[in-house]
Scaffold this active site. Structure first.
Site, PDB file in Angstrom:
ATOM      1  N   ASP A  23       0.888  -1.147   0.000  1.00 47.52           N
ATOM      2  CA  ASP A  23       0.000   0.000   0.000  1.00 47.52           C
ATOM      3  C   ASP A  23       0.934   1.207   0.000  1.00 47.52           C
ATOM      4  OD1 ASP A  23      -2.179   1.757   0.606  1.00 47.52           O
ATOM      5  OD2 ASP A  23      -1.450   1.758   2.659  1.00 47.52           O
TER       6      ASP A  23
ATOM      7  N   ASP B  82      -1.534  -0.489   5.870  1.00 46.42           N
ATOM      8  CA  ASP B  82      -1.796   0.038   7.200  1.00 46.42           C
ATOM      9  C   ASP B  82      -3.186   0.605   7.378  1.00 46.42           C
ATOM     10  OD1 ASP B  82      -1.492   2.343   5.632  1.00 46.42           O
ATOM     11  OD2 ASP B  82      -1.082   3.490   7.442  1.00 46.42           O
TER      12      ASP B  82
ATOM     13  N   ASP C   4      -7.189  -1.133   3.833  1.00 42.57           N
ATOM     14  CA  ASP C   4      -6.333  -2.273   3.470  1.00 42.57           C
ATOM     15  C   ASP C   4      -6.739  -3.550   4.189  1.00 42.57           C
ATOM     16  OD1 ASP C   4      -4.598  -0.822   1.807  1.00 42.57           O
ATOM     17  OD2 ASP C   4      -3.599  -0.009   3.566  1.00 42.57           O
TER      18      ASP C   4
END
Lengths: 51, 764
Positions: free
Chosen positions: B436, B618, B622
């Site tokens: 991410d 995080d 996600d």
């Protein structure tokens, strides 16, 4: 060998006592904080100042 | 900044009217702190017990009187330099604690039995001239010890084997239980028929060995969990609740109930999902959606927990089941992904599935062969049972957990906390890493991006001024010199900036208009960033604040690429910033503007191609992807829901632990395979002996214990996890690659110093 009839159970009894002591200390929470217990042995807060 | 947080809502009520509260403690560095804390709290009236758990860094308080005031405790701790935050033990941790206690109790019984039975067995093996009556007596006593002990200590195995059989599966506990039960049954029969051989010692020793491995495995996981829970409790902010009469009180997040009103000041995170009642502000929702552009909100807008409030104070009304579509969707995706996750079959179970039928077949063949050769039914059966006893998978069952204990202990010391037991196996299999962007590749908090272009002296002054403000942008500036002393007499003008007099000249930090330097700042402003201005007399600076890449992001990606892993960036942020980050990191595959469902779909597509994906993220958005991936990692500052979905959490500001984890997992898998091979080799030697009818209890005991020891010693090699060497080298060559951490600045040193302290405090 008759002495074995007496000695073997005695040995087992002593061992069982140790086991019982361990289980008791486990249930009493004495294994919750092993690092702290090591340090607490050095504490002298139970010693009177003598004054 | 002191606030009296009302924690009494978290206390649990005992049966005798006593109340208990557990606190996570931060700042304990040595054993002397135990006495310092306990003796300081002893003096507080109404407090019955205050006991520090040094290993877990926790403090438990007990009181009965309703007059007890918690704020005295927290104030006293604060003055001594400790930070304490209460927390509720999550149910998982409590269950883990119960399991570990139960295993320890079983282990104690099994160890007691095996030592005593071994004492009697040795007498039988070595006492060559022992008469038959004495031998029978010894066997009888052994039976009296071993049978109840096995009935008690074998329960974890029997239960697991029974559950597996009922589900028509085979796991490693099936052959274990079978071996234990058969050896006990045969030994009882042999004792009753006055035969010379009994296997009571094998059965109890086996249980003791296996329970030891399971207990250590469980204890390691429990410790990891405790540390993770502490970190979560210490990081959890308090919410400012507005009572009906308008009074403000600080309460822990868990105490916020639907319908409550909460005040969120600039620089604070939204404590719970809700609706804005009054106030206007802009929110940075990067922890929620991955989007870095701020969203303006006003009365009536829905806000999500975890968003950072930037400009103005907001009053929100907490909603029950977060009516917002985003959280609902995430919960739904998360449930689905978690259900799919349990498909993974562990290495040990896969081996057991092949191994168990094989040894049972071997035992059957042995019995048939002996019968055909003209042996009596009794002899044929005892030989077959001897085969099952000697192939009882002691070493095999130790092979994997022993490595797991050693490797997860080493990772723990390196700052990686493993959540699930089989994470290591799955980590070793990965061939693709999906990152991410926001908060993972970039720092979770914004930083001053152009710090090295600004005179250090000027930046230092700006940072000192910034320490007087709670505004997120000011805090980004303050973070450049976290230990700098705040300026005396600094005054904040709400929504504009901070002003103070330095050396007789006015210094201003804040909005460019506020500082009167709009022209200089216009040049610095770009799409992604916020500009904050600083002026001291004639000298001025435009500070560009945005989320910068973590400083070892590039090195980490390079190191992972060198390990043959395919790198992909999937972000919820808009395409432009994702592209910029991907270019800076030299990552060819990237995609922006992805919704949580898109991320999951992309991961499913990769899985369909046969890819094993490690997902690192995080944000709240996600969480489903973390659960859907083959295995997942989260940084410690991730949203709570993401951390819960991840298989492991890493501490610190750097990404290097990712490489360490991958290396350690691969090494651990190699060792697991070696161990499995060793234990199969042992069986290849021992089984033919048993089949030939040459096995005596003495040989069985020697072979089993030595193979178990070899496997355990080999596993201990997994304890040596070293940080990825090339990353160390890269860091030494160029102390700063990205981000604001210029080398040789005072702020840099103190920041690193503090980080190391923090980690040691956690891990030691």
């Amino acid at each position: 060998m008759n002495v074995l009839l007496f000695l073997v159970p005695l040995a087992l009894l002593l061992g069982a006592l140790g086991l019982a002591a361990f289980v008791w200390s486990l249930n009493a929470g004495q294994y919750e904080d092993l690092e702290g217990a090591a340090a607490r042995a050095l504490s002298d807060d139970d010693v009177e100042d003598g004054r | 900044m002191t606030m009296d947080v009302d924690f009494s809502t978290l206390a649990t009520h005992g049966p005798d009217g006593a109340r208990r509260l557990e606190l996570a403690l931060d700042g304990m560095t040595c054993a002397a702190c135990i006495f310092e804390i306990e003796s300081a709290l002893k003096a507080i009236p109404d407090l019955t017990t205050a006991r520090v758990n040094y290993g877990d860094r926790r403090l438990s308080l007990e009181w009965t009187a309703p007059t007890f005031d918690f704020s005295i405790v927290s104030e006293r701790l604060r003055r001594m330099g400790y930070r304490a935050r209460p927390f509720e033990r999550e149910s998982g941790e409590r269950a883990e604690r119960e399991t570990s206690r139960r295993l320890l109790r079983c282990l104690a019984v099994a160890a007691f039995a095996s030592v005593n039975v071994m004492m009697l067995s040795e007498a039988v093996w070595l006492g060559g001239d022992m008469d038959a009556t004495t031998r029978d007596f010894f066997h009888g006593v052994s039976a009296l010890i071993a049978l109840p002990a096995a009935a008690f200590a074998g329960q974890p195995f029997f239960a697991s084997a029974f559950a597996a059989l009922r589900a028509h599966r085979l796991n490693i506990d099936v052959p274990i239980s079978l071996g234990v039960l058969l050896s006990l049954a045969m030994s009882v029969y042999e004792t009753l028929t006055h035969a010379p051989h009994a296997y009571f010692d094998s059965a109890t020793m086996l249980l003791a060995f296996l329970l030891l491995a399971r207990y250590l495995d469980c204890a390691m996981r429990r410790k990891t969990r405790a540390v993770a829970a502490n970190l979560a409790a210490l990081r959890a902010p308090a919410a400012c609740r507005l009572d009906a009469d308008g009074a403000q009180s600080y309460v822990p997040l868990a105490a916020l109930a639907p319908g409550d009103h909460a005040l969120v000041r600039p620089g604070e995170r939204i404590p719970a999902d809700g609706v804005v009642l009054s106030g206007d502000s802009s929110l940075d929702e990067s922890l929620v959606t991955g989007e870095t552009r701020r969203r303006s909100v006003g009365a009536g807008d829905t806000v999500y927990a975890g968003a950072m409030n930037f400009d103005g104070a907001l009053t929100i009304c907490v909603l029950a089941a977060a009516g917002g579509s985003l959280i609902d969707e995430i919960e739904r995706l998360l449930d689905k992904a978690t259900a799919a996750r349990s498909r993974y079959r562990r290495l040990a179970d896969r081996v057991a599935r092949l191994y168990a039928p094989l040894v049972h077949l071997a035992a059957l063949c042995t019995a048939l062969a002996w019968l055909l050769a003209g042996a009596s039914l009794h002899d044929a059966l005892t030989t077959a049972i001897a085969v099952l006893i000697v192939t009882c998978p002691c070493a095999l069952a130790l092979a994997v957990p022993a490595v797991q204990v050693a490797a997860s202990g080493a990772l723990f010391r390196a700052g990686v906390l493993l959540n699930s037991a089989d994470a290591l196996e799955r980590l070793a299999e990965i061939d693709t890493v999906v990152f991410d962007k926001t908060g993972t590749l970039t720092t979770p908090e914004p930083r001053v991006a152009n710090a090295q272009e600004i005179e250090p002296e000027l930046l230092m002054l700006a940072a000192r001024l910034a320490h007087s403000s709670r505004h997120p942008l000011a805090r980004a500036v303050a973070r450049e010199y976290p230990r700098a002393a705040p300026l005396e007499g600094a005054r904040e003008e709400q929504g504009a900036g901070v002003v103070a007099i330095v050396d007789g000249i006015e210094a201003r930090l804040g909005d460019p208009c506020f500082c009167g330097v709009e022209r200089d700042c216009a040049a610095a402003a770009r799409d992604e960033s916020s500009v904050i201005a600083f002026r001291h007399g004639e000298r001025s600076a435009a500070l560009v604040v945005r989320q910068t890449l973590r400083r070892d992001a590039r090195d980490t990606i390079d190191a992972l690429t060198r390990r043959g892993l395919r790198i992909i960036i999937l972000s919820g942020d808009r395409t432009a910033p994702v592209e910029a980050a991907a270019r800076a990191l030299d990552v060819a595959e990237w995609r922006g503007a992805m919704k949580p469902a898109d991320k999951v779909a992309r991961l499913e597509a990769l899985r369909a191609q046969g890819r094993k994906v490690l997902m690192i993220g995080d944000g709240v958005n996600d969480a489903p992807a973390l659960a859907a991936a083959h295995v997942s990692l989260s940084p410690i500052d991730a949203a709570q829901i993401a951390q819960a979905a991840a298989d492991a959490v890493f501490l610190g500001e750097e990404l290097a632990p990712i490489v360490t984890t991958v290396d350690a997992a691969r090494r651990a898998r190699a060792l697991m395979r070696q161990n499995l091979a060793l234990s199969l080799l042992y069986n290849a030697v021992a089984a033919p002996l048993a089949m030939a009818g040459l096995l005596t209890p003495l040989i069985a005991a020697l072979a089993m214990s030595s193979s178990s020891l070899i496997v355990t010693l080999n596993a201990s090699r997994a304890g040596r996890v070293s940080a990825a060497r090339e990353l160390e080298g890269a860091r030494a060559r160029s102390p700063r690659t990205d981000g604001p951490n210029g080398s040789g600045r005072a702020g840099d040193e103190s920041r690193d110093g503090r980080r190391v302290e923090e980690e040691e405090g956690i891990v030691a």
